[in-house]
Design a protein around this motif. Structure first.
Motif, mmCIF file in Angstrom:
data_model
loop_
_atom_site.group_PDB
_atom_site.id
_atom_site.type_symbol
_atom_site.label_atom_id
_atom_site.label_comp_id
_atom_site.label_asym_id
_atom_site.label_seq_id
_atom_site.Cartn_x
_atom_site.Cartn_y
_atom_site.Cartn_z
ATOM 1 N N LEU A 1 0.826 -1.204 0.000
ATOM 2 C CA LEU A 1 0.000 0.000 0.000
ATOM 3 C C LEU A 1 0.866 1.261 0.000
ATOM 4 N N THR A 2 0.370 2.274 -0.692
ATOM 5 C CA THR A 2 1.113 3.531 -0.799
ATOM 6 C C THR A 2 1.380 4.148 0.581
ATOM 7 N N GLY A 3 0.355 4.147 1.445
ATOM 8 C CA GLY A 3 0.512 4.721 2.784
ATOM 9 C C GLY A 3 1.529 3.964 3.615
ATOM 10 N N ASP A 4 1.522 2.629 3.513
ATOM 11 C CA ASP A 4 2.490 1.821 4.254
ATOM 12 C C ASP A 4 3.908 2.084 3.768
ATOM 13 N N ASN A 5 4.065 2.242 2.463
ATOM 14 C CA ASN A 5 5.397 2.516 1.910
ATOM 15 C C ASN A 5 5.921 3.871 2.367
ATOM 16 N N LYS A 6 5.033 4.852 2.425
ATOM 17 C CA LYS A 6 5.448 6.180 2.884
ATOM 18 C C LYS A 6 5.889 6.137 4.346
ATOM 19 N N ARG A 7 5.154 5.392 5.183
ATOM 20 C CA ARG A 7 5.529 5.280 6.606
ATOM 21 C C ARG A 7 6.847 4.538 6.757
ATOM 22 N N LEU A 8 7.046 3.483 5.956
ATOM 23 C CA LEU A 8 8.296 2.737 6.038
ATOM 24 C C LEU A 8 9.478 3.614 5.623
ATOM 25 N N GLY A 9 9.300 4.396 4.563
ATOM 26 C CA GLY A 9 10.355 5.316 4.138
ATOM 27 C C GLY A 9 10.682 6.331 5.215
ATOM 28 N N GLU A 10 9.655 6.816 5.888
ATOM 29 C CA GLU A 10 9.867 7.803 6.962
ATOM 30 C C GLU A 10 10.588 7.179 8.149
ATOM 31 N N ASP A 11 10.186 5.973 8.540
ATOM 32 C CA ASP A 11 10.817 5.291 9.675
ATOM 33 C C ASP A 11 12.296 5.029 9.395
ATOM 34 N N ARG A 12 12.608 4.636 8.161
ATOM 35 C CA ARG A 12 14.000 4.356 7.823
ATOM 36 C C ARG A 12 14.825 5.640 7.772
ATOM 37 N N ALA A 13 14.243 6.700 7.251
ATOM 38 C CA ALA A 13 14.941 7.988 7.237
ATOM 39 C C ALA A 13 15.203 8.464 8.664
ATOM 40 N N ASN A 14 14.249 8.260 9.543
ATOM 41 C CA ASN A 14 14.415 8.653 10.948
ATOM 42 C C ASN A 14 15.511 7.836 11.623
ATOM 43 N N ALA A 15 15.595 6.544 11.289
ATOM 44 C CA ALA A 15 16.628 5.691 11.882
ATOM 45 C C ALA A 15 18.020 6.189 11.491
ATOM 46 N N VAL A 16 18.183 6.573 10.234
ATOM 47 C CA VAL A 16 19.474 7.107 9.784
ATOM 48 C C VAL A 16 19.746 8.465 10.433
ATOM 49 N N LYS A 17 18.724 9.290 10.541
ATOM 50 C CA LYS A 17 18.898 10.593 11.191
ATOM 51 C C LYS A 17 19.353 10.421 12.640
ATOM 52 N N ASP A 18 18.735 9.497 13.372
ATOM 53 C CA ASP A 18 19.108 9.263 14.768
ATOM 54 C C ASP A 18 20.573 8.831 14.883
#
Length: 214
Positions: free
Chosen positions: A149-166
């Motif tokens: 799902l498009t919404g799930d993919n967007k959340r996964l992309g955000e979570d991964r970007a946040n992990a790298v930011k942290d």
């Protein structure tokens, strides 16, 4: 009889001068009020100048910010001596540099927790950023393929970007004020989603250093 004729003339003369004085005062009052009504208000002029100054300052601030929506992830590849890991792809132009890592290197399938092997990759990128872009604004983008799902993919992309930011904050020593995250999910694919190879390329994290601010 001569004295009686003089007295009325003096009284009449005084009365006329009194009337003239009253008329003159009335005219002066009317003229004063009229001038005040037509006089411009200085406060309005001051407010206008202040407003113009704020607008100019606001525009100046906006124009100095990177346009993160205009990043082209398909710009030509670049080569940096300090980036020796072949899993890290570097691209660059005169405005920004992109460090790209496949999601399979950083994360397990459908996960957003960094794998142990990801640390060495991020260390090389951090060293390159410290060497070349100490003052650059940095954005982390999360990409996925189009499966699910498009919404799930967007959340996964955000979570991964946040992990790298942290990681960049806690272990990379990068100032949090320079960092921002952007989840594109399945938008702006780097390759076709019709093949497994293309989908693998689309599952990635990009770290973008905006070189205009370095």
């Amino acid at each position: 009889m001569a004295q009686l004729d003089v007295q009325p003339k003096r009284k009449s003369s005084v009365l006329i001068w009194i009337i003239f004085a009253i008329i003159a005062i009335a005219i002066a009052v009317l003229l004063y009020k009229g001038c005040n009504r037509s006089a411009p208000l200085k406060v309005a002029t001051t407010d206008t100048v202040a407003t113009d100054t704020v607008k100019k300052d606001s525009n100046a601030i906006v124009t100095t910010q990177p346009d993160w929506n205009a990043i082209d992830f398909n710009i030509p590849k670049a080569s940096y001596d300090e980036v020796t890991d072949t899993a890290i792809i570097v691209r660059g132009n005169d405005k920004y540099t992109i460090y790209s890592i496949g999601e399979n290197v950083l994360f397990a399938a459908n996960e957003s927790t960094l794998q142990p092997a990801a640390e060495e990759k991020l260390k090389q990128i951090t060293a390159s950023l410290a060497k070349r872009y100490k003052k650059a604004a940095i954005a982390i983008y999360g990409h996925t393929d189009s499966v699910g799902l498009t919404g799930d993919n967007k959340r996964l992309g955000e979570d991964r970007a946040n992990a790298v930011k942290d990681w960049l904050l806690t272990k990379g020593g990068i100032d949090g004020g320079k960092l921002s995250i952007h989840s594109l999910g399945e938008k702006q694919p780097l390759a076709t989603n019709a093949t497994e190879k293309g989908r693998a390329q689309n599952r990635s994290v990009e770290i973008v250093a905006y070189t205009d601010n370095k």
